[in-house]
Motif scaffolding. Structure first.
Motif, short mmCIF file in Angstrom:
data_model
loop_
_atom_site.label_atom_id
_atom_site.label_comp_id
_atom_site.label_asym_id
_atom_site.label_seq_id
_atom_site.Cartn_x
_atom_site.Cartn_y
_atom_site.Cartn_z
N CYS A 17 40.30 106.88 -2.35
CA CYS A 17 38.88 106.58 -2.19
C CYS A 17 38.46 105.49 -3.17
O CYS A 17 37.76 104.55 -2.81
N ARG A 18 38.90 105.59 -4.39
CA ARG A 18 38.56 104.60 -5.42
C ARG A 18 39.12 103.22 -5.06
O ARG A 18 38.45 102.21 -5.23
N LYS A 19 40.33 103.19 -4.56
CA LYS A 19 40.94 101.91 -4.16
C LYS A 19 40.15 101.26 -3.02
O LYS A 19 39.95 100.05 -3.01
N ILE A 20 39.73 102.06 -2.07
CA ILE A 20 38.94 101.54 -0.96
C ILE A 20 37.64 100.94 -1.50
O ILE A 20 37.25 99.84 -1.13
N TYR A 21 36.99 101.67 -2.40
CA TYR A 21 35.73 101.18 -2.96
C TYR A 21 35.94 99.89 -3.73
O TYR A 21 35.26 98.89 -3.49
N ALA A 45 22.93 101.07 2.46
CA ALA A 45 23.83 101.05 3.62
C ALA A 45 25.29 101.14 3.18
O ALA A 45 26.09 101.88 3.76
N VAL A 46 25.63 100.39 2.14
CA VAL A 46 27.01 100.43 1.64
C VAL A 46 27.32 101.80 1.06
O VAL A 46 28.40 102.36 1.30
N ASN A 47 26.39 102.36 0.32
CA ASN A 47 26.59 103.70 -0.22
C ASN A 47 26.80 104.72 0.90
O ASN A 47 27.71 105.55 0.83
N ASP A 48 25.98 104.64 1.93
CA ASP A 48 26.13 105.55 3.08
C ASP A 48 27.50 105.39 3.74
O ASP A 48 28.12 106.38 4.14
N ALA A 49 27.95 104.16 3.83
CA ALA A 49 29.27 103.91 4.43
C ALA A 49 30.37 104.55 3.59
O ALA A 49 31.29 105.19 4.13
N PHE A 50 30.28 104.42 2.28
CA PHE A 50 31.30 105.03 1.42
C PHE A 50 31.22 106.55 1.42
O PHE A 50 32.25 107.22 1.33
N VAL A 51 30.05 107.11 1.58
CA VAL A 51 29.95 108.56 1.72
C VAL A 51 30.66 109.00 3.00
O VAL A 51 31.42 109.98 2.99
N SER A 52 30.46 108.27 4.08
CA SER A 52 31.14 108.59 5.34
C SER A 52 32.65 108.47 5.21
O SER A 52 33.40 109.31 5.74
N ILE A 53 33.10 107.43 4.53
CA ILE A 53 34.54 107.26 4.30
C ILE A 53 35.07 108.43 3.49
O ILE A 53 36.12 108.99 3.80
N ASN A 54 34.34 108.82 2.48
CA ASN A 54 34.73 109.94 1.63
C ASN A 54 34.86 111.23 2.42
O ASN A 54 35.81 112.00 2.25
N VAL A 55 33.92 111.48 3.30
CA VAL A 55 33.98 112.69 4.14
C VAL A 55 35.25 112.66 5.00
O VAL A 55 35.92 113.68 5.14
N GLY A 56 35.57 111.50 5.54
CA GLY A 56 36.79 111.37 6.33
C GLY A 56 38.04 111.63 5.50
O GLY A 56 38.98 112.29 5.96
#
Length: 61
Positions: A17-21, A45-56
């Motif tokens: 997750c950290r690497k993606i961010y 918007a970017v924060n929301d996208a990273f939250v969605s990535i994190n959930v995945g």
């Protein structure tokens, strides 16, 4: 910086997750800012996208 919901000692998905961010947040922010035209909206918007990535990531691991 949005934080990963996965704690480092609990799951190897945290480093992923950290690497993606780290590899994408500036690019995503520039794109969002170009579309939304407002800094705060783009950051949200970017924060929301990273939250969605994190959930995945949590679902995968």
């Amino acid at each position: 910086m949005p934080t990963c919901q996965i704690k480092p000692d609990e799951d190897k998905g945290y480093s992923f997750c950290r690497k993606i961010y780290e590899g994408n947040h500036l690019r995503m922010l520039r794109i969002a800012l170009g579309i939304l035209k407002h800094q705060m909206d783009a950051e949200n918007a970017v924060n929301d996208a990273f939250v969605s990535i994190n959930v995945g990531i949590i679902r995968i691991y």
